[in-house]
Design a protein around this motif. Structure first.
Motif, PDB file in Angstrom:
ATOM      1  N   SER A  23       0.853  -1.191   0.000  1.00 37.42           N
ATOM      2  CA  SER A  23       0.000   0.000   0.000  1.00 37.42           C
ATOM      3  C   SER A  23       0.891   1.245   0.000  1.00 37.42           C
ATOM      4  CB  SER A  23      -0.912   0.016   1.223  1.00 37.42           C
ATOM      5  OG  SER A  23      -0.149   0.022   2.394  1.00 37.42           O
ATOM      6  N   PHE A  24       0.394   2.315  -0.590  1.00 39.03           N
ATOM      7  CA  PHE A  24       1.148   3.561  -0.637  1.00 39.03           C
ATOM      8  C   PHE A  24       0.178   4.728  -0.712  1.00 39.03           C
ATOM      9  CE2 PHE A  24       0.611   2.402  -5.034  1.00 39.03           C
ATOM     10  CZ  PHE A  24       0.354   3.596  -5.680  1.00 39.03           C
ATOM     11  N   SER A  25       0.736   5.923  -0.482  1.00 41.76           N
ATOM     12  CA  SER A  25      -0.084   7.134  -0.559  1.00 41.76           C
ATOM     13  C   SER A  25       0.663   8.205  -1.348  1.00 41.76           C
ATOM     14  CB  SER A  25      -0.405   7.655   0.845  1.00 41.76           C
ATOM     15  OG  SER A  25       0.771   8.076   1.482  1.00 41.76           O
ATOM     16  N   MET A  26      -0.104   9.008  -2.056  1.00 44.38           N
ATOM     17  CA  MET A  26       0.432  10.140  -2.812  1.00 44.38           C
ATOM     18  C   MET A  26      -0.268  11.391  -2.308  1.00 44.38           C
ATOM     19  SD  MET A  26       0.509   8.760  -6.740  1.00 44.38           S
ATOM     20  CE  MET A  26      -1.274   8.689  -6.828  1.00 44.38           C
ATOM     21  N   ASP A  27       0.505  12.445  -2.134  1.00 48.46           N
ATOM     22  CA  ASP A  27      -0.064  13.712  -1.708  1.00 48.46           C
ATOM     23  C   ASP A  27       0.309  14.764  -2.743  1.00 48.46           C
ATOM     24  OD1 ASP A  27      -1.593  15.150   0.032  1.00 48.46           O
ATOM     25  OD2 ASP A  27       0.121  15.829   1.218  1.00 48.46           O
ATOM     26  N   LEU A  48      -0.093  21.915 -10.823  1.00 44.11           N
ATOM     27  CA  LEU A  48       0.462  21.080  -9.768  1.00 44.11           C
ATOM     28  C   LEU A  48       1.736  21.727  -9.238  1.00 44.11           C
ATOM     29  CD1 LEU A  48       0.407  18.340  -8.244  1.00 44.11           C
ATOM     30  CD2 LEU A  48       1.804  17.417 -10.099  1.00 44.11           C
ATOM     31  N   VAL A  49       1.765  21.981  -7.926  1.00 46.97           N
ATOM     32  CA  VAL A  49       2.910  22.645  -7.325  1.00 46.97           C
ATOM     33  C   VAL A  49       3.850  21.630  -6.691  1.00 46.97           C
ATOM     34  CG1 VAL A  49       3.635  24.278  -5.546  1.00 46.97           C
ATOM     35  CG2 VAL A  49       1.616  24.754  -6.913  1.00 46.97           C
ATOM     36  N   ASP A  50       3.318  20.658  -5.959  1.00 45.63           N
ATOM     37  CA  ASP A  50       4.164  19.681  -5.271  1.00 45.63           C
ATOM     38  C   ASP A  50       3.493  18.316  -5.307  1.00 45.63           C
ATOM     39  OD1 ASP A  50       6.347  18.763  -3.902  1.00 45.63           O
ATOM     40  OD2 ASP A  50       5.604  19.335  -1.926  1.00 45.63           O
ATOM     41  N   PHE A  51       4.342  17.289  -5.417  1.00 42.40           N
ATOM     42  CA  PHE A  51       3.870  15.912  -5.521  1.00 42.40           C
ATOM     43  C   PHE A  51       4.815  15.051  -4.680  1.00 42.40           C
ATOM     44  CE2 PHE A  51       4.126  11.777  -7.630  1.00 42.40           C
ATOM     45  CZ  PHE A  51       2.792  11.421  -7.652  1.00 42.40           C
ATOM     46  N   LYS A  52       4.287  14.313  -3.677  1.00 46.75           N
ATOM     47  CA  LYS A  52       5.136  13.507  -2.803  1.00 46.75           C
ATOM     48  C   LYS A  52       4.507  12.134  -2.568  1.00 46.75           C
ATOM     49  CE  LYS A  52       8.032  16.745  -1.010  1.00 46.75           C
ATOM     50  NZ  LYS A  52       8.825  17.129   0.074  1.00 46.75           N
ATOM     51  N   PHE A  53       5.390  11.126  -2.477  1.00 43.10           N
ATOM     52  CA  PHE A  53       4.984   9.790  -2.044  1.00 43.10           C
ATOM     53  C   PHE A  53       5.266   9.693  -0.550  1.00 43.10           C
ATOM     54  CE2 PHE A  53       5.636   8.514  -6.508  1.00 43.10           C
ATOM     55  CZ  PHE A  53       4.462   7.817  -6.702  1.00 43.10           C
ATOM     56  N   TYR A  54       4.358   9.094   0.193  1.00 42.99           N
ATOM     57  CA  TYR A  54       4.522   8.770   1.614  1.00 42.99           C
ATOM     58  C   TYR A  54       4.745   9.977   2.514  1.00 42.99           C
ATOM     59  CZ  TYR A  54       5.189   4.096  -0.274  1.00 42.99           C
ATOM     60  OH  TYR A  54       5.036   2.916  -0.944  1.00 42.99           O
ATOM     61  N   GLN A  55       4.636  11.204   2.035  1.00 44.41           N
ATOM     62  CA  GLN A  55       4.816  12.397   2.852  1.00 44.41           C
ATOM     63  C   GLN A  55       3.744  13.408   2.512  1.00 44.41           C
ATOM     64  OE1 GLN A  55       8.697  13.933   2.161  1.00 44.41           O
ATOM     65  NE2 GLN A  55       9.755  12.174   3.049  1.00 44.41           N
ATOM     66  N   LYS A  56       3.632  14.409   3.371  1.00 49.59           N
ATOM     67  CA  LYS A  56       2.701  15.504   3.128  1.00 49.59           C
ATOM     68  C   LYS A  56       3.336  16.469   2.133  1.00 49.59           C
ATOM     69  CE  LYS A  56      -0.976  17.849   4.466  1.00 49.59           C
ATOM     70  NZ  LYS A  56      -2.259  17.467   3.972  1.00 49.59           N
ATOM     71  N   ALA A  57       2.591  16.859   1.104  1.00 46.39           N
ATOM     72  CA  ALA A  57       3.108  17.789   0.094  1.00 46.39           C
ATOM     73  C   ALA A  57       3.243  19.186   0.688  1.00 46.39           C
ATOM     74  CB  ALA A  57       2.178  17.820  -1.107  1.00 46.39           C
ATOM     75  N   VAL A 113      -4.756  17.268  -2.556  1.00 41.90           N
ATOM     76  CA  VAL A 113      -5.371  15.998  -2.960  1.00 41.90           C
ATOM     77  C   VAL A 113      -4.494  14.876  -2.418  1.00 41.90           C
ATOM     78  CG1 VAL A 113      -6.046  14.540  -4.887  1.00 41.90           C
ATOM     79  CG2 VAL A 113      -6.333  17.007  -5.045  1.00 41.90           C
ATOM     80  N   GLU A 114      -5.119  13.955  -1.725  1.00 44.44           N
ATOM     81  CA  GLU A 114      -4.395  12.812  -1.180  1.00 44.44           C
ATOM     82  C   GLU A 114      -5.017  11.532  -1.741  1.00 44.44           C
ATOM     83  OE1 GLU A 114      -2.954  10.948   3.073  1.00 44.44           O
ATOM     84  OE2 GLU A 114      -4.411  12.557   3.050  1.00 44.44           O
ATOM     85  N   VAL A 115      -4.170  10.724  -2.374  1.00 45.48           N
ATOM     86  CA  VAL A 115      -4.616   9.452  -2.945  1.00 45.48           C
ATOM     87  C   VAL A 115      -3.964   8.336  -2.133  1.00 45.48           C
ATOM     88  CG1 VAL A 115      -4.625   7.987  -4.982  1.00 45.48           C
ATOM     89  CG2 VAL A 115      -4.803  10.456  -5.237  1.00 45.48           C
ATOM     90  N   VAL A 116      -4.780   7.482  -1.547  1.00 45.14           N
ATOM     91  CA  VAL A 116      -4.276   6.381  -0.728  1.00 45.14           C
ATOM     92  C   VAL A 116      -4.716   5.077  -1.370  1.00 45.14           C
ATOM     93  CG1 VAL A 116      -4.322   5.293   1.538  1.00 45.14           C
ATOM     94  CG2 VAL A 116      -4.374   7.779   1.356  1.00 45.14           C
ATOM     95  N   LEU A 117      -3.755   4.211  -1.660  1.00 45.97           N
ATOM     96  CA  LEU A 117      -4.038   2.895  -2.213  1.00 45.97           C
ATOM     97  C   LEU A 117      -3.673   1.868  -1.149  1.00 45.97           C
ATOM     98  CD1 LEU A 117      -4.873   1.294  -4.755  1.00 45.97           C
ATOM     99  CD2 LEU A 117      -2.444   1.103  -5.246  1.00 45.97           C
ATOM    100  N   THR A 118      -4.680   1.226  -0.600  1.00 41.29           N
ATOM    101  CA  THR A 118      -4.425   0.244   0.465  1.00 41.29           C
ATOM    102  C   THR A 118      -4.343  -1.149  -0.135  1.00 41.29           C
ATOM    103  OG1 THR A 118      -6.780   0.024   0.882  1.00 41.29           O
ATOM    104  CG2 THR A 118      -5.584   1.623   2.214  1.00 41.29           C
ATOM    105  N   GLY A 119      -3.427  -1.932   0.388  1.00 42.32           N
ATOM    106  CA  GLY A 119      -3.238  -3.302  -0.070  1.00 42.32           C
ATOM    107  C   GLY A 119      -4.066  -4.262   0.755  1.00 42.32           C
ATOM    108  N   GLN A 120      -3.998  -5.517   0.393  1.00 46.55           N
ATOM    109  CA  GLN A 120      -4.739  -6.549   1.101  1.00 46.55           C
ATOM    110  C   GLN A 120      -4.004  -6.914   2.382  1.00 46.55           C
ATOM    111  OE1 GLN A 120      -5.071  -9.867  -1.516  1.00 46.55           O
ATOM    112  NE2 GLN A 120      -6.453  -8.847  -2.900  1.00 46.55           N
ATOM    113  N   ASP A 121      -4.759  -7.120   3.435  1.00 45.58           N
ATOM    114  CA  ASP A 121      -4.169  -7.557   4.692  1.00 45.58           C
ATOM    115  C   ASP A 121      -4.578  -8.980   5.041  1.00 45.58           C
ATOM    116  OD1 ASP A 121      -2.858  -5.188   5.146  1.00 45.58           O
ATOM    117  OD2 ASP A 121      -4.554  -4.297   6.210  1.00 45.58           O
TER     118      ASP A 121
END
Length: 138
Positions: A23-27, A35-44, A71-79
């Motif tokens: 799972s991962f998240s994009m902010d 688009l001003v800032d784009f980050k994986f796993y952190q707050k933009a 905008v925060e996109v969160v993709l959760t994996g299977q647990d």
């Protein structure tokens, strides 16, 4: 060829399990439509044009609050792929154990049967019976 197909299939299944459980998240921070800032796993980081909190209270509902948006996109994996031995019942554990032992001993090397007369020499021929009776296999 068959070995290559088997290894490729194994690799593909391993990657499928890896990416389905990850799972991962994009902010993203937008200022207007750009688009001003784009980050994986952190707050933009913001562009610095967002309004302060006291000014927001003074603005009426008809006016636009500010031009920036997050905008925060969160993709959760299977647990549910994490199985442990505690989740199996006693009957399932017994079946798995019996199946494992049966599978291991299926390929166990079978010892050769002993030949009881291996150490004895053949009897001495006194007469060659086939020559005497003139019987030959053709």
């Amino acid at each position: 060829m068959n070995e290559t197909v088997r290894k490729t299939g194994s690799l593909m299944m391993a990657l499928l399990v890896l990416f389905s459980t990850m799972s991962f998240s994009m902010d993203m921070h937008f200022c207007g439509d750009s688009l001003v800032d784009f980050k994986f796993y952190q707050k933009a980081e913001t562009c610095g044009m967002s309004m302060d909190m006291p000014m927001r209270d003074m603005v009426s509902d008809d006016m636009e609050m500010h031009c920036c948006s997050d905008v925060e996109v969160v993709l959760t994996g299977q647990d549910d792929l994490q199985l442990s031995i505690d989740q199996f019942s006693f009957e399932q554990q017994t079946f798995i154990l019996a199946y494992t032992f049966a599978y291991i001993y299926l390929f166990d090397k079978v010892d050769e049967q002993p030949i009881p007369f291996k150490e004895y020499s053949p009897p001495i021929l006194i007469k060659d019976v086939q020559i005497l009776d003139q019987t030959f296999l053709i």
